[in-house]
Write a protein that holds these residues in place. Structure first.
Motif, PDB file in Angstrom:
ATOM      1  N   ILE A 102       0.832  -1.208   0.000  1.00 44.12           N
ATOM      2  CA  ILE A 102       0.000   0.000   0.000  1.00 44.12           C
ATOM      3  C   ILE A 102       0.865   1.255   0.000  1.00 44.12           C
ATOM      4  O   ILE A 102       1.960   1.277   0.545  1.00 44.12           O
ATOM      5  CB  ILE A 102      -0.969   0.022   1.198  1.00 44.12           C
ATOM      6  CG1 ILE A 102      -0.207  -0.107   2.511  1.00 44.12           C
ATOM      7  CG2 ILE A 102      -2.012  -1.085   1.058  1.00 44.12           C
ATOM      8  CD1 ILE A 102      -1.084   0.013   3.742  1.00 44.12           C
ATOM      9  N   THR A 129       1.394   4.319   1.547  1.00 47.53           N
ATOM     10  CA  THR A 129       1.192   5.210   2.678  1.00 47.53           C
ATOM     11  C   THR A 129       1.883   6.538   2.389  1.00 47.53           C
ATOM     12  O   THR A 129       2.643   6.667   1.425  1.00 47.53           O
ATOM     13  CB  THR A 129       1.779   4.611   3.962  1.00 47.53           C
ATOM     14  OG1 THR A 129       3.209   4.535   3.820  1.00 47.53           O
ATOM     15  CG2 THR A 129       1.228   3.215   4.237  1.00 47.53           C
ATOM     16  N   THR A 180      -4.601  -0.949  10.355  1.00 39.94           N
ATOM     17  CA  THR A 180      -4.420   0.183   9.443  1.00 39.94           C
ATOM     18  C   THR A 180      -4.094  -0.293   8.035  1.00 39.94           C
ATOM     19  O   THR A 180      -4.460   0.350   7.052  1.00 39.94           O
ATOM     20  CB  THR A 180      -3.299   1.117   9.938  1.00 39.94           C
ATOM     21  OG1 THR A 180      -2.053   0.395   9.978  1.00 39.94           O
ATOM     22  CG2 THR A 180      -3.610   1.635  11.340  1.00 39.94           C
ATOM     23  N   ALA A 191      -6.592   0.195   4.570  1.00 41.92           N
ATOM     24  CA  ALA A 191      -6.115   0.777   3.314  1.00 41.92           C
ATOM     25  C   ALA A 191      -6.483  -0.093   2.114  1.00 41.92           C
ATOM     26  O   ALA A 191      -6.611   0.408   0.991  1.00 41.92           O
ATOM     27  CB  ALA A 191      -4.598   0.972   3.378  1.00 41.92           C
ATOM     28  N   GLN A 226      -3.287   1.583  -5.740  1.00 39.95           N
ATOM     29  CA  GLN A 226      -2.038   2.189  -5.274  1.00 39.95           C
ATOM     30  C   GLN A 226      -1.320   2.918  -6.410  1.00 39.95           C
ATOM     31  O   GLN A 226      -0.681   3.950  -6.191  1.00 39.95           O
ATOM     32  CB  GLN A 226      -1.118   1.123  -4.656  1.00 39.95           C
ATOM     33  CG  GLN A 226      -1.761   0.267  -3.570  1.00 39.95           C
ATOM     34  CD  GLN A 226      -2.560   1.062  -2.545  1.00 39.95           C
ATOM     35  OE1 GLN A 226      -2.116   2.107  -2.068  1.00 39.95           O
ATOM     36  NE2 GLN A 226      -3.743   0.559  -2.208  1.00 39.95           N
TER      37      GLN A 226
END
Length: 240
Positions: free
Chosen positions: A125, A127, A172, A176, A203
């Motif tokens: 992912i 972030t 978390t 996502a 992504q």
């Protein structure tokens, strides 16, 4: 990175121009909007990334083909290469991959020291921190392609599909991935694979929304693509 610098405001265009200069001089100074570490003044030794984004992508795919066919060359893994890249780095590609121990980028792409700028996180992912790292890799180090690489039977994706109740910060990661679970509902085929690939594309789009990366794409200095790694065969296929 502990020393604080006054923050300077830059437009997207001036930020892009600043980054291009940083690549040329090998020096990263104040002005990126944060207190980044000053990069080494010595020019990076290797010049592998003086190629087009399409060529960089081709290099990745050809390396994976060698891996699949058990014809790895194991390039750039000698002691002399270690000494060479100690002076500076110019990786030609960036990888945003899963932290899964079965998907080591340098091995599956048949690359070596200083070739790849790799960010790994469960569920691959993007972030805030991963995006910042990849912006640095492309803007300052000069990587020509960013590949988001998901993989078969991803545990993080499977947990998100199941709505698993998990402790600590693991949730978390699943949160996502959850939008891709929702967007994949009703699709035919293998549910887990569908969500894995949808997550890769999500992504990719998130990275493309970065002002830094989008400027590089517009200037034809960067390509961002998605891919899917088959754990059973070792083959990487592009996702679109």
């Amino acid at each position: 990175m502990s020393r604080q610098h006054p923050q300077t405001n830059f437009s997207r265009r001036s930020l892009f121009k600043f980054g291009a200069g940083a690549i040329g001089t090998g020096v990263l100074t104040v002005g990126l909007g944060s207190n980044l570490l000053a990069a080494e003044k010595t020019p990076a030794a290797p010049a592998e990334n003086d190629i087009t984004p399409d060529k960089a992508l081709q290099e990745l795919l050809e390396g994976n083909e060698r891996f699949v066919k058990a014809k790895r060359r194991n390039p750039n893994q000698t002691h002399s290469r270690l000494v060479e890249v100690a002076k500076g780095q110019k990786p030609f590609a960036s990888i945003l991959g899963c932290a899964d121990s079965r998907v080591p980028s340098e091995i599956v792409f048949d690359q070596g020291l200083g070739d790849l700028f790799v960010c790994r996180i469960a569920g691959n992912i993007a972030t805030t921190q991963q995006i910042g790292s990849l912006e640095f890799g492309s803007l300052v180090l000069g990587t020509k392609v960013i590949m988001v690489m998901g993989h078969k039977r991803c545990g993080a994706v499977e947990a998100a599909i199941k709505g698993a109740q998990v402790p600590g910060q693991i949730g978390t990661l699943l949160a996502a991935i959850q939008p891709s679970v929702e967007s994949s509902k009703g699709k035919s085929g293998d549910k887990l694979e569908n969500v894995c690939k949808a997550n890769v594309l999500a992504q990719v789009e998130k990275l493309k929304s970065s002002s830094v990366l989008s400027e590089l794409i517009k200037a034809e200095k960067l390509k961002i693509v998605g891919s899917y790694y088959d754990l059973d065969s070792g083959r990487i296929s592009l996702v679109s």
